[in-house]
Design a protein around this motif. Sequence first.
Motif, short mmCIF file in Angstrom:
data_model
loop_
_atom_site.label_atom_id
_atom_site.label_comp_id
_atom_site.label_asym_id
_atom_site.label_seq_id
_atom_site.Cartn_x
_atom_site.Cartn_y
_atom_site.Cartn_z
N THR A 1 101.08 1.62 -29.45
CA THR A 1 102.45 1.27 -29.93
C THR A 1 102.32 -0.41 -29.99
O THR A 1 102.14 -1.17 -28.91
N ILE A 2 102.49 -0.75 -31.18
CA ILE A 2 102.49 -2.21 -31.25
C ILE A 2 103.69 -2.62 -32.19
O ILE A 2 104.06 -2.24 -32.95
N SER A 3 104.47 -3.69 -31.33
CA SER A 3 105.59 -4.22 -32.00
C SER A 3 105.93 -5.47 -31.30
O SER A 3 105.13 -6.15 -30.75
N SER B 1 100.61 -9.56 -38.54
CA SER B 1 100.54 -8.07 -38.68
C SER B 1 100.27 -7.57 -37.43
O SER B 1 100.04 -8.29 -36.31
N GLY B 2 100.73 -6.04 -37.49
CA GLY B 2 100.27 -5.57 -36.28
C GLY B 2 98.91 -5.18 -35.76
O GLY B 2 98.44 -5.50 -34.67
N SER C 1 99.21 5.92 -34.45
CA SER C 1 100.01 4.89 -34.00
C SER C 1 101.21 4.68 -34.34
O SER C 1 101.53 4.83 -35.52
N ILE D 1 103.68 1.42 -35.38
CA ILE D 1 103.85 -0.06 -35.59
C ILE D 1 105.06 -0.21 -36.13
O ILE D 1 105.54 0.23 -37.07
N HIS D 2 105.98 -1.21 -35.34
CA HIS D 2 107.10 -1.58 -35.82
C HIS D 2 107.58 -3.13 -35.54
O HIS D 2 107.15 -3.62 -34.58
N THR E 1 106.89 -5.71 -36.71
CA THR E 1 105.62 -6.76 -36.80
C THR E 1 105.58 -7.53 -38.17
O THR E 1 106.07 -7.09 -39.18
N GLY F 1 101.97 -4.41 -41.36
CA GLY F 1 101.76 -3.47 -40.71
C GLY F 1 100.16 -3.29 -40.23
O GLY F 1 99.66 -3.89 -39.19
N ASN G 1 99.74 7.50 -38.55
CA ASN G 1 100.52 6.43 -38.28
C ASN G 1 101.97 6.36 -38.54
O ASN G 1 102.36 6.83 -39.81
N ILE H 1 104.74 3.41 -39.49
CA ILE H 1 105.15 2.30 -39.78
C ILE H 1 106.50 1.90 -40.18
O ILE H 1 106.84 2.54 -41.38
#
Length: 478
Positions: free
Chosen positions: A156-158, A172-173, A195, A197-198, A200, A204, A227, A229
Motif C-alpha cells: 500500500t503506497i499512499s 509518483s508512488g 498493490s 496506490i492512492h 500520490t 501512480g 494493482n 490506483i
Amino acid sequence: MRVILLSIALLFSITSVTSFAETYYVNSKKGNDKNSGTSSRKAWASVYHVNQQTFKPGDKILFKTGTAYSGALEPKGNGEPNNPIIIDSYGDGDKPQIHGQGWKPHTLLLHNVEYWEVNNLAITNYGKKTAPRRRGVIVSANNIGELHHIVLNNLTISHVNGVLQKKQGGGSGILVRSSGDKVPSRFIDLQILNSHIHHTERNGINFAGYANRKQWFPSLDVVIRGNVIEHVPGDGIVVVGTDGALIEGNLLRNFPDTLPKGDAAAGIWPWSADNTIIQYNEVSGHKAKWDGQGFDSDWNSIGTIIQHNYSHDNYGGFLLVCNNGKKYKQDINIGTIKTIIRGNVSINDGIRPYPTHAGVFSPTFHLTGPIEDTHIYDNMIIVPKKAEGVDNTLVELDNWGGPWPINSLFENNEIYFEDELQVKLKDIKDVFFKSNKLSKHIENLNPETNQVMQSKAFDLKELEALAQQKLNENKNYE
C-alpha cells in the motif's frame, strides 16, 4: 559407492547454503537494535539498523504487523535464482507502516540489487512541503548491467506529496529507473503486483529508461498486474524503455481534477517502449487538463497492443495515439508504429466540461502526428448524450508538429451514440473506415470532413449489458 558419496556431497552442499540463510525480525514497539534480530523475541527496532546489514540469498526480513517506522528503508545484498531475499510481515494485524516523511526522495529504495521480493508493507512519503521527484518506492539500476527478479507485491503506497507539474519533476508512488552511460543497465523479470496506490502526486507507477534508439537497452519481462490506483491526478501507469511489458488486470479510477492548465496525463500508456500488451484493465474518471484519455499509445513505441480493456467517464476520451513531429526521426524518436486497438469497450468517454488551453477538445479517438499503421477494430463505443458545450467529436486526426498519421484503419467497430457526433479529418486522406456499425443499424462509416452523424436509437442500460457481455467473452484469465 561413488553415487552415494556424490549424493551425500550434494545434500551437504544444499544444506550448507540453506543453513546460512537467516530470518530477521523487526518490531518498533518491542525490539532493540542491540538485539541479534534472529527471533521475534530478539527483534531489531528500526529501519536504520536494517540498512546497516548486507543480506544473503534466502534471508528474510520480517516486520511486525501493526508497527510503524520513520525513515527510508534501503536494504543491501543480492539473492540468487530460486533463492531470493524476502521482505515481508509477521503476525496478525495491519501492514507494517514505513513513513519516509519526505526526508529522502524515496521511502523504499532497491538500488543496484537483484533477486528481491518485497511484500505486505504500507509506505508513505509525505514531507512538510511538496518536493519534485518525490516517490514512495524507487527501483533503480545504474551502471550495473542486468538486474534480475525484483517483485513488489501487495504494497500500500499512499500520501506522497510530489509536485503536480510534470516539467518540474512530478512525483509518483513507484518509479522504476534504468540509467548509466558507462555500463548499460536494465531489469529482467520485474513485477509490480496486487498493490494499492492512492493519494500520490503526481503519478501512480512510472518508469525512466533508455529511450534513445542509438542507446536502446530495454528492460525485459516487466509485469504490472492486479494493482488498484486511485486518487492520483496524473499518469496512472507509464512504461518507458521496456520491450514486451505486460500490463493487465489493473483498476484505475477517480483521478482528481487538480493538475495545472495544459498539464497532460492519461491512464495507461507506453512511451519509448516496444511490444507492450495492455489488457483487461479498467480506467475511469481521468480528469487531466490536457489529454486525459483512458489509454494511449505514445511516441517512439512499436507494436503496442491495447485489447479487452474497459474505459469509461474519462474527460479526454477513450484513446490517444500520438507522436511529436517536431522531434520525429531524431535519435530518440522513430515514430509510433503498428499500434493495435481491439476488443475494448468505451462508455461515456470524452466528457471534459470546460475548455482546454486549446479550446473545447475531448474526442473519443485522437490520432495525431507521425504515427503509422494504426489498426482500430472490434471495439464497442457507447456515447450517451453529452452536456451542452462538450466536444461531440468521435474521431479527430490532426498534426502534432510534423508528418500526419499514415495508414490508419477503423474496422468493424460498434458505435452507439445518443445525440450527434462529428468526424474531423481535416486534410488527411490516408485513413480508412471499413464495416463499422453505427447505432443499432449496420452501416458503413465513410465520413467526409466534419460530417455530422445523427443517431436513431439508444438504450443505455441495454448497451451497458451488451458491453459487459463483450468483456466477459474476451476475458480469458483469472
